[in-house]
Design an enzyme around this catalytic site. Structure first.
Site, mmCIF file in Angstrom:
data_model
loop_
_atom_site.group_PDB
_atom_site.id
_atom_site.type_symbol
_atom_site.label_atom_id
_atom_site.label_comp_id
_atom_site.label_asym_id
_atom_site.label_seq_id
_atom_site.Cartn_x
_atom_site.Cartn_y
_atom_site.Cartn_z
ATOM 1 N N PHE A 32 -4.165 8.883 2.739
ATOM 2 C CA PHE A 32 -4.906 10.147 2.797
ATOM 3 C C PHE A 32 -6.409 9.896 3.006
ATOM 4 O O PHE A 32 -6.988 10.311 4.016
ATOM 5 C CB PHE A 32 -4.602 10.925 1.504
ATOM 6 N N ASP B 240 -2.128 -1.406 6.639
ATOM 7 C CA ASP B 240 -1.396 -0.591 5.662
ATOM 8 C C ASP B 240 0.057 -1.058 5.625
ATOM 9 O O ASP B 240 0.625 -1.391 6.673
ATOM 10 C CB ASP B 240 -1.462 0.899 6.086
ATOM 11 N N ASN B 241 0.662 -1.081 4.429
ATOM 12 C CA ASN B 241 2.097 -1.445 4.371
ATOM 13 C C ASN B 241 2.985 -0.200 4.396
ATOM 14 O O ASN B 241 4.197 -0.292 4.253
ATOM 15 C CB ASN B 241 2.394 -2.302 3.133
ATOM 16 N N THR C 78 -1.030 -5.326 -6.161
ATOM 17 C CA THR C 78 -1.891 -4.776 -5.105
ATOM 18 C C THR C 78 -3.339 -4.744 -5.576
ATOM 19 O O THR C 78 -4.255 -5.118 -4.845
ATOM 20 C CB THR C 78 -1.415 -3.354 -4.730
ATOM 21 N N TYR D 107 -2.223 0.899 -13.108
ATOM 22 C CA TYR D 107 -3.269 1.394 -12.216
ATOM 23 C C TYR D 107 -4.644 1.279 -12.881
ATOM 24 O O TYR D 107 -5.561 0.667 -12.316
ATOM 25 C CB TYR D 107 -2.975 2.847 -11.850
ATOM 26 N N LYS E 108 -7.184 -1.507 -11.744
ATOM 27 C CA LYS E 108 -8.469 -1.181 -11.109
ATOM 28 C C LYS E 108 -9.634 -1.744 -11.913
ATOM 29 O O LYS E 108 -10.658 -2.135 -11.346
ATOM 30 C CB LYS E 108 -8.617 0.339 -10.954
ATOM 31 N N TYR F 223 -17.189 -12.306 -8.291
ATOM 32 C CA TYR F 223 -17.476 -12.836 -6.941
ATOM 33 C C TYR F 223 -18.922 -12.536 -6.554
ATOM 34 O O TYR F 223 -19.568 -13.338 -5.895
ATOM 35 C CB TYR F 223 -16.535 -12.222 -5.897
#
Ligand code: UDP
Length: 310
Positions: free
Chosen positions: A11, A31-32, A90, A143, A147, A157
């Site tokens: 989206f 994108d998968n 992910t 999630y 995140k 990093y």
């Protein structure tokens, strides 16, 4: 500029790809298609500056880019809870792979983080200094904590490997190209109203959310990526106007002139009671604030769903 958008068929990702192409960039959309949809990018496929790659960011990447927007991850509780381990991978393995290519290419990264890092907040509005109130072992943790881990990895990093990282904490966003069965509140209520089905309020509807129209969000994401200064500190992007879910249902019933009734259902576990971004920092850092308010945005989103449903 060569830009990679992971989750680019989703989206928000598909709107972002379109806006970046409009600014004469070369855009690779990766994108998968787990929640992304080729339909969202069908208007971009014929553009010679656009390419689509069907790929999962949990696998190592070997690509060259100037900028990477990392949006890959299902964002609706319904979908991110379907395969929580995949959601973890992910968020955590995915961002690590992205940061590795950033280090090799000296690319700039924008990590799509979330208001979920604040969990069920004890303060309102939430500003970026608030550390949040997150259940670390609940059904939303894959999630929320995923995140949060991704933010931690980005900061490490940035501090230790000199990567130019930007972190956007995205609050509830809505607009065209949301999936009709995404399970988010605005898509659910609009689809239910159009089809004259019951509007499903979870709990008593007194919980609040603050909804940002997608066009505003895209301006915020691009503004943050192109901020002059190196500054990895997370930035809230959202619309600070707060509504109860009950008020949202009433607005949608009025706009759609629907005959739907409201039905009440159990509140999902760990559902945050309030959510409202403090966007002072976005105003200061990138001179950004949303322009499209809820009723106008709902009207536009209603037109989109009417078009695809009727
Ligand atoms: N919600 C609701 N009915 C629905 C879908 C969601 O009442 O059909 C509620 C949900 O419980 C939450 C709010 O609306 O309190 C926003 O839910 P959504 O899934 O859109 O986003 P998030 O919880 O991640 O903010």
């Amino acid at each position: 500029m060569k830009i990679l958008v992971t989750g680019g068929a989703g989206f928000i990702g598909s709107h972002l790809c379109e806006a970046l192409l409009g600014n004469n960039n070369k855009v690779t959309c990766l994108d998968n298609l787990y929640t992304g949809n080729k339909e969202n990018i069908k208007n971009l496929i014929s553009n010679p500056n656009f390419e689509f790659i069907d790929y999962d960011i949990t696998n190592p990447l070997n690509l060259k880019f100037d900028q990477v927007y990392n949006l890959a991850c299902p964002a609706s509780p319904t979908y991110y809870q379907k395969d929580p381990i995949k959601t973890w991978e992910t968020n955590v393995i995915g961002i690590n792979n992205i940061l590795n290519i950033a280090e090799k290419n000296k690319a700039k990264i924008l990590q799509a983080s979330t208001s979920e890092v604040y969990g069920d907040p004890k303060v309102s509005p939430q500003n970026e200094d608030y550390w949040g109130n997150v259940n670390p072992i609940g059904i939303r943790s894959c999630y929320d904590e995923g995140k949060r881990s991704a933010e931690a990895i980005c900061m490490d990093y940035s501090r230790n490997r000199n990567i130019d990282v930007k972190i956007a904490r995205i609050f509830n966003t809505y607009g065209s190209k949301m999936q009709r069965n995404d399970g988010r509140v605005i898509s659910n209520f609009l689809v239910q109203s159009i089809l004259n089905q019951n509007i499903t309020i979870y709990g008593d509807g007194s919980q609040t959310r603050s909804f940002c129209y997608v066009d505003d969000l895209i301006q915020g994401l691009m503004g943050l990526m192109n901020e002059d200064k190196i500054n990895p500190t997370p930035l809230n992007l959202g619309n600070p106007n707060e509504f109860t879910i009950r008020e949202l249902a009433e607005h949608i019933l009025k706009i759609t002139k629907s005959r739907s009734n409201i039905s009440f259902h159990d509140l999902p576990l760990d559902d945050p009671k309030i959510r409202k971004p403090d966007i002072k920092s976005a105003k200061q850092r990138i001179n950004w604030e949303p322009r499209i308010q809820l009723l106008e945005g709902l009207e536009r989103t209603y037109n989109y769903f009417k078009h695809i449903l009727i």
